[in-house]
Design a protein around this motif. Structure first.
Motif, mmCIF file in Angstrom:
data_model
loop_
_atom_site.group_PDB
_atom_site.id
_atom_site.type_symbol
_atom_site.label_atom_id
_atom_site.label_comp_id
_atom_site.label_asym_id
_atom_site.label_seq_id
_atom_site.Cartn_x
_atom_site.Cartn_y
_atom_site.Cartn_z
ATOM 1 N N VAL A 34 0.834 -1.210 0.000
ATOM 2 C CA VAL A 34 0.000 0.000 0.000
ATOM 3 C C VAL A 34 0.865 1.254 0.000
ATOM 4 O O VAL A 34 1.889 1.323 0.690
ATOM 5 C CB VAL A 34 -0.938 0.011 1.225
ATOM 6 N N LYS A 35 0.440 2.264 -0.775
ATOM 7 C CA LYS A 35 1.155 3.530 -0.854
ATOM 8 C C LYS A 35 0.327 4.712 -0.373
ATOM 9 O O LYS A 35 0.871 5.708 0.100
ATOM 10 C CB LYS A 35 1.617 3.788 -2.302
ATOM 11 N N ALA A 36 -0.984 4.629 -0.489
ATOM 12 C CA ALA A 36 -1.843 5.742 -0.063
ATOM 13 C C ALA A 36 -3.250 5.229 0.227
ATOM 14 O O ALA A 36 -3.761 4.359 -0.475
ATOM 15 C CB ALA A 36 -1.889 6.832 -1.136
ATOM 16 N N ALA A 108 -2.473 10.295 -4.214
ATOM 17 C CA ALA A 108 -3.424 10.814 -3.234
ATOM 18 C C ALA A 108 -4.800 11.012 -3.866
ATOM 19 O O ALA A 108 -5.832 10.673 -3.266
ATOM 20 C CB ALA A 108 -2.916 12.133 -2.648
ATOM 21 N N ALA A 109 -4.838 11.547 -5.083
ATOM 22 C CA ALA A 109 -6.114 11.741 -5.766
ATOM 23 C C ALA A 109 -6.778 10.400 -6.061
ATOM 24 O O ALA A 109 -7.995 10.245 -5.894
ATOM 25 C CB ALA A 109 -5.903 12.518 -7.064
ATOM 26 N N THR A 300 -2.224 15.442 2.603
ATOM 27 C CA THR A 300 -1.560 14.180 2.938
ATOM 28 C C THR A 300 -0.893 14.231 4.308
ATOM 29 O O THR A 300 -0.392 15.280 4.732
ATOM 30 C CB THR A 300 -0.508 13.817 1.872
ATOM 31 N N ILE A 301 -0.922 13.086 4.992
ATOM 32 C CA ILE A 301 -0.225 12.919 6.258
ATOM 33 C C ILE A 301 0.553 11.603 6.192
ATOM 34 O O ILE A 301 0.241 10.739 5.381
ATOM 35 C CB ILE A 301 -1.189 12.899 7.459
ATOM 36 N N LYS A 318 -11.580 19.285 0.854
ATOM 37 C CA LYS A 318 -10.366 18.462 0.840
ATOM 38 C C LYS A 318 -10.596 17.139 1.554
ATOM 39 O O LYS A 318 -11.501 17.000 2.380
ATOM 40 C CB LYS A 318 -9.207 19.197 1.514
ATOM 41 N N ARG A 319 -9.770 16.145 1.233
ATOM 42 C CA ARG A 319 -9.822 14.858 1.909
ATOM 43 C C ARG A 319 -8.422 14.490 2.397
ATOM 44 O O ARG A 319 -7.428 14.693 1.700
ATOM 45 C CB ARG A 319 -10.350 13.771 0.984
ATOM 46 N N ILE A 320 -8.363 13.941 3.627
ATOM 47 C CA ILE A 320 -7.081 13.503 4.174
ATOM 48 C C ILE A 320 -6.682 12.185 3.550
ATOM 49 O O ILE A 320 -7.493 11.254 3.469
ATOM 50 C CB ILE A 320 -7.159 13.348 5.700
ATOM 51 N N VAL A 321 -5.437 12.075 3.133
ATOM 52 C CA VAL A 321 -4.893 10.842 2.582
ATOM 53 C C VAL A 321 -3.632 10.473 3.347
ATOM 54 O O VAL A 321 -2.736 11.321 3.506
ATOM 55 C CB VAL A 321 -4.582 10.966 1.080
#
Length: 324
Positions: A34-36, A108-109, A300-301, A318-321
């Motif tokens: 997994v990457k994101a 991320a998108a 991103t975090i 926005k959405r947190i990734v």
């Protein structure tokens, strides 16, 4: 392996570096690096045990996250639904529930979009059976999914898009994404009701996509109320309940207007609709994003910061990734 783990239901997930790596036991499943993975309302609700889809589950320590982006053993980058938690270095996925990502799309998108696509396109295509040229009202459009819904409605040929929301600055920004009319929620009920009635009388609203439910849904339904004459058919689709899980609905509204009231979410979609979501709808939206024709704003975090950022409030749209 490193992972965000929910040890006790109701608590926040904990970052751990020695959680057991999941083991594949079925022929239709494979391991992914997994990457994101996005943090969504659904993930928080399921992790806490409050979502209706977790009713009856026996809680045990497990990695969180329902979907994400990663690499297969051969290097192919895909988006996939997780059999095990996806906010971890490794996760198990079903072979039939993954989508190869197009060149040029940001990780991320790609992680953030599918949930929002499911929360908008499924309602527009299958519950509302949207046709080109129709007028769509999106109640609660300033969030991430709402902003994606505006763009998808436009892509599907909406003739007019009306949006509501609390953040007036964000509402204004939706005009650049395809919205035609904005209605602030932070005004008195009479003014809110009057604006909707005026727009509906000028050009009838065909579809209402609702992410808020609660009081604004009551006002919108009141605005549709007829007076005994023939009325225009409106399809109201409930997707979320950000401002309340219940409403008061007068039977006079149901009797006085040609109204179709339905919901769109886990359990309401057919197998055929889910297949189209994975084989047609999400891949199309990924390609639009890769071509810069669909915007997905993310923040991103890093995985190690999951504990202090689990309840992080991000700006509207926005959405947190989590990057891994």
């Amino acid at each position: 392996m490193k992972a965000a783990v929910m040890f006790q239901r109701g608590e926040m997930p904990r970052y751990t570096e020695d959680f057991p790596e999941p083991i594949v036991n079925r022929e239709d499943e494979i391991l992914i690096s997994v990457k994101a993975a996005a943090i969504k309302h659904l993930d928080r609700s399921r992790a806490s045990g409050k979502h209706y889809s977790t009713k009856g589950d026996i809680h045990q320590a497990k990695a969180i996250g329902g979907d994400g982006v990663g690499f297969l053993a051969d290097g192919t980058k895909v988006f996939a639904l997780g059999v095990s938690g996806m906010i971890a270095e490794k996760a198990i996925i079903e072979i039939g529930k993954m989508i190869k990502l197009p060149e040029g799309i940001d990780d991320a998108a790609a992680a953030a979009l599918p949930n929002a696509v499911a929360g908008s396109a499924m309602a527009l295509r299958f519950r509302a059976a949207m046709k080109a040229g129709e007028t769509v009202l999106i109640n609660g459009a300033t969030g991430f999914t709402g902003s994606v819904a505006v763009q998808i409605a436009k892509h599907y040929g909406a003739g007019k898009i009306i949006v509501t929301g609390r953040n007036e600055q964000r509402l204004q920004s939706l005009l650049a994404l395809g919205a035609d009319e904005i209605i602030p929620i932070k005004q008195d009920d009479e003014s809110f009701l009057s604006q909707i009635q005026h727009l509906h009388n000028n050009k009838p609203i065909d579809i209402i996509i609702d992410y808020l439910w609660g009081h604004t849904a009551e006002l919108i339904l009141e605005a549709l109320k007829g007076n005994g004459a023939f009325t225009h058919k409106t399809r109201f689709v409930s997707i979320g309940s950000v401002t309340g899980d219940t409403i008061q609905l007068s039977s006079e509204i149901l009797r006085s207007v040609d109204l179709q009231l339905s919901g769109s979410g886990l359990g309401s979609w057919t197998k055929e609709e889910m297949q189209k979501l994975f084989k047609e709808i999400i891949p199309e939206m990924f390609q639009l994003a890769a071509d810069n024709k669909l915007k997905a704003e993310t923040e991103t975090i890093q995985l190690k910061d999951i504990e202090k950022l689990w309840d992080l409030k991000v700006s509207d749209g926005k959405r947190i990734v989590v990057t891994i």
